[in-house]
Design a protein around this motif. Structure first.
Motif, short mmCIF file in Angstrom:
data_model
loop_
_atom_site.label_atom_id
_atom_site.label_comp_id
_atom_site.label_asym_id
_atom_site.label_seq_id
_atom_site.Cartn_x
_atom_site.Cartn_y
_atom_site.Cartn_z
N HIS A 46 0.66 -22.38 18.59
CA HIS A 46 2.09 -22.08 18.50
C HIS A 46 2.34 -20.94 17.51
O HIS A 46 3.11 -20.02 17.78
N LYS A 47 1.67 -21.00 16.36
CA LYS A 47 1.86 -19.98 15.32
C LYS A 47 1.32 -18.62 15.80
O LYS A 47 1.96 -17.59 15.58
N LYS B 155 1.07 -17.60 18.92
CA LYS B 155 1.98 -17.14 19.97
C LYS B 155 3.27 -16.59 19.37
O LYS B 155 3.78 -15.55 19.79
N SER B 156 3.79 -17.27 18.37
CA SER B 156 5.02 -16.85 17.71
C SER B 156 4.85 -15.50 17.01
O SER B 156 5.72 -14.63 17.09
N ASP B 157 3.72 -15.33 16.34
CA ASP B 157 3.46 -14.06 15.64
C ASP B 157 3.32 -12.92 16.65
O ASP B 157 3.87 -11.84 16.45
N ALA C 289 4.63 -12.83 19.62
CA ALA C 289 5.96 -12.62 20.22
C ALA C 289 6.81 -11.68 19.37
O ALA C 289 7.55 -10.85 19.91
N LYS C 290 6.70 -11.82 18.06
CA LYS C 290 7.47 -10.92 17.17
C LYS C 290 7.08 -9.48 17.39
O LYS C 290 7.94 -8.60 17.46
N THR D 226 5.29 -13.18 25.47
CA THR D 226 3.87 -13.50 25.43
C THR D 226 3.35 -13.86 26.83
O THR D 226 2.20 -13.55 27.15
#
Length: 141
Positions: A18-19, A21-23, A25-26, A35
């Motif tokens: 999750h982390k 993917k989130s990074d 995505a930014k 993503t």
């Protein structure tokens, strides 16, 4: 035996995923790419002109989800779907020039995100981690 979620390997892998993917995505958001769209484009950069079914398999997504992602990147002018020669029921997914050009922009964005995540890991540790995660993957087949 007591089960502690925060010590569960599955939970640790999930929250790490999750982390990551989130990074990513930014970084991708500046280019209006999600993503999921990044993963699809990456697969096409590897094998342009594959069938929609094969693309779904390579993305580990079901066909309706792949279709939804494809609709978005097609609207953005990054891919086109063409009937396969000899089988008009089968769609081949092909990159447009704009989709090809994004590779030079987005790969460095993704690499920067991964470099942040792997800061302090030696190349040997990175290979070991990949190997261990691949082994978990194979064990669950």
């Amino acid at each position: 035996m007591d089960f502690v979620l925060d010590k569960s390997l599955g939970h640790i892998i999930s929250r790490t995923s999750h982390k990551l993917k989130s990074d990513l995505a930014k970084g991708l958001s500046a280019y209006d790419v999600t993503t999921e769209q990044w993963a699809l484009l990456t697969r096409l950069w590897e094998h342009d002109g594959i069938s929609q079914r094969e693309l779904s398999e390579r993305l580990f997504k079901d066909q309706p989800t792949t279709t939804r992602i494809l609709d978005k990147v097609e609207q953005k002018g990054l891919v086109v779907r063409r009937a396969a020669p000899g089988d008009r029921r089968c769609s081949l997914v092909c990159l447009t020039a704009a989709g090809e050009q994004l590779k030079e922009i987005l790969v460095p964005v993704a690499q920067k995100s991964l470099d942040r995540a792997l800061k302090g890991f030696s190349l040997q540790e990175q290979e070991q981690l990949r190997g261990l995660l691949d082994r978990i993957w194979r064990n669950l087949d």
